[in-house]
Enzyme design. Structure first.
Site, PDB file in Angstrom:
ATOM      1  N   LYS A  66       0.835  -1.210   0.000  1.00 21.17           N
ATOM      2  CA  LYS A  66       0.000   0.000   0.000  1.00 21.17           C
ATOM      3  C   LYS A  66       0.870   1.260   0.000  1.00 21.17           C
ATOM      4  CE  LYS A  66      -2.263  -0.936   3.858  1.00 21.17           C
ATOM      5  NZ  LYS A  66      -1.660  -2.208   4.258  1.00 21.17           N
ATOM      6  N   ARG A  90      12.257  -5.928   5.235  1.00 20.54           N
ATOM      7  CA  ARG A  90      12.263  -4.579   4.649  1.00 20.54           C
ATOM      8  C   ARG A  90      12.848  -3.533   5.602  1.00 20.54           C
ATOM      9  NH1 ARG A  90       5.990  -2.303   4.971  1.00 20.54           N
ATOM     10  NH2 ARG A  90       5.988  -2.134   7.243  1.00 20.54           N
ATOM     11  N   ARG A 101      11.580  -0.874  11.042  1.00 20.41           N
ATOM     12  CA  ARG A 101      10.458  -0.430  11.870  1.00 20.41           C
ATOM     13  C   ARG A 101      10.396  -1.315  13.102  1.00 20.41           C
ATOM     14  NH1 ARG A 101       4.935   0.448   8.483  1.00 20.41           N
ATOM     15  NH2 ARG A 101       4.083  -0.578  10.316  1.00 20.41           N
TER      16      ARG A 101
HETATM   17  P1  AMP Z   1       0.984   1.011   9.200  1.00 15.37           P
HETATM   18  O1  AMP Z   1       2.218   1.853   9.061  1.00 15.37           O
HETATM   19  O2  AMP Z   1      -0.135   1.450   8.323  1.00 15.37           O
HETATM   20  O3  AMP Z   1       1.295  -0.461   9.062  1.00 15.37           O
HETATM   21  O4  AMP Z   1       0.462   1.219  10.706  1.00 15.37           O
HETATM   22  C1  AMP Z   1       1.277   0.905  11.815  1.00 15.37           C
HETATM   23  C2  AMP Z   1       0.449   0.783  13.066  1.00 15.37           C
HETATM   24  O5  AMP Z   1      -0.218   2.025  13.332  1.00 15.37           O
HETATM   25  C3  AMP Z   1      -0.677  -0.248  13.039  1.00 15.37           C
HETATM   26  O6  AMP Z   1      -0.210  -1.557  13.330  1.00 15.37           O
HETATM   27  C4  AMP Z   1      -1.605   0.298  14.122  1.00 15.37           C
HETATM   28  O7  AMP Z   1      -1.090   0.027  15.412  1.00 15.37           O
HETATM   29  C5  AMP Z   1      -1.506   1.796  13.897  1.00 15.37           C
HETATM   30  N1  AMP Z   1      -2.522   2.271  12.937  1.00 15.37           N
HETATM   31  C6  AMP Z   1      -2.299   2.748  11.683  1.00 15.37           C
HETATM   32  N2  AMP Z   1      -3.440   3.103  11.081  1.00 15.37           N
HETATM   33  C7  AMP Z   1      -4.437   2.832  11.974  1.00 15.37           C
HETATM   34  C8  AMP Z   1      -5.865   2.947  11.937  1.00 15.37           C
HETATM   35  N3  AMP Z   1      -6.506   3.419  10.868  1.00 15.37           N
HETATM   36  N4  AMP Z   1      -6.553   2.573  13.044  1.00 15.37           N
HETATM   37  C9  AMP Z   1      -5.930   2.103  14.144  1.00 15.37           C
HETATM   38  N5  AMP Z   1      -4.596   1.952  14.237  1.00 15.37           N
HETATM   39  C10 AMP Z   1      -3.839   2.307  13.165  1.00 15.37           C
END
Ligand code: AMP
Length: 211
Positions: free
Chosen positions: A14, A129, A158
């Protein structure tokens, strides 16, 4: 102006596709996870509140994330811009609140694109990654330099890209986020793409769906 939601398990690409839309097609990339990680590194009160959830691979509670993202949309006046939502919404409640906010301005989400990838590939991608500590660009594990070719900052892992948290994030995706597929399918807005292909090929398909 278009509003596109990207859906898919963690590691489906994404972020990479949203970045391409932003670089090549003039979309604002709303990268929810990056915004949250910025809050954590800036040690804001909000950052302190969300850190625990992110570290465990759990979703930040709806109330917190919805206020944060809707506020970001308002402050940056995203209504009249092309926007690609990467990582928001992640549950039906969030999707409903996004629709509500956009509809106040006479607009809505145009399309939701699911980038689907099998679990073995997700684990392989996420556990190897790296991301740029500066601009947050994502690099595959076999990238053969330790700095970002765009902004020359160091590449880092990360903290939630470790195997236990990755497994939890996949579980959370299945149990909590996949309900969005029905949500957008019922509205006739869902498009499914095979995410096992090369990023450039996937981008060509996304462009056909979006533009
Ligand atoms: P991502 O970078 O999109 O993989 O997001 C990393 C982390 O941020 C996720 O594992 C959640 O803990 C939190 N997070 C990101 N977007 C959301 C969302 N829309 N709702 C709740 N938690 C989120």
């Amino acid at each position: 102006m278009k509003k596109i939601v990207l859906l898919g398990p963690p590691g489906s690409g994404k972020g990479t596709q949203a970045e391409l839309l932003s670089l090549k097609e003039n979309f604002v990339h709303l990268a929810t996870g990056d915004l949250l990680r910025n809050e954590i590194s800036n040690r804001t009160e909000f950052g302190k509140e969300v850190k625990n959830y992110i570290d465990k691979g759990l979703l930040v509670p709806d109330g917190l994330i919805v206020d944060f993202i809707l506020d970001y949309i308002r402050k940056n006046d995203l209504y009249n811009k092309n926007v690609v939502f990467d990582g928001f919404p992640r549950r039906n409640f969030q999707a409903e609140k996004l629709e509500e906010e956009l509809s106040k301005n006479g607009i809505g989400v145009d399309k939701a694109i699911l980038i689907d990838v099998d679990e073995k590939t997700i684990i392989e991608r996420l556990s190897t990654r790296l991301i740029c500590s500066g601009c947050k660009k994502i690099y595959p594990g076999d990238y053969d330099d330790d700095e970002c070719f765009v902004c020359h900052n160091k590449l880092i892992k990360r903290t939630d890209d470790n195997i236990d948290v990755i497994k939890n994030r996949i579980k959370v995706y299945r149990e909590e986020t996949m309900e969005l597929l029905d949500f957008y399918e019922k509205k006739g807005k869902l498009f499914r793409i095979d995410g096992n292909d090369k990023p450039e090929k996937i981008f060509e398909i996304i462009k056909k769906v979006v533009l």
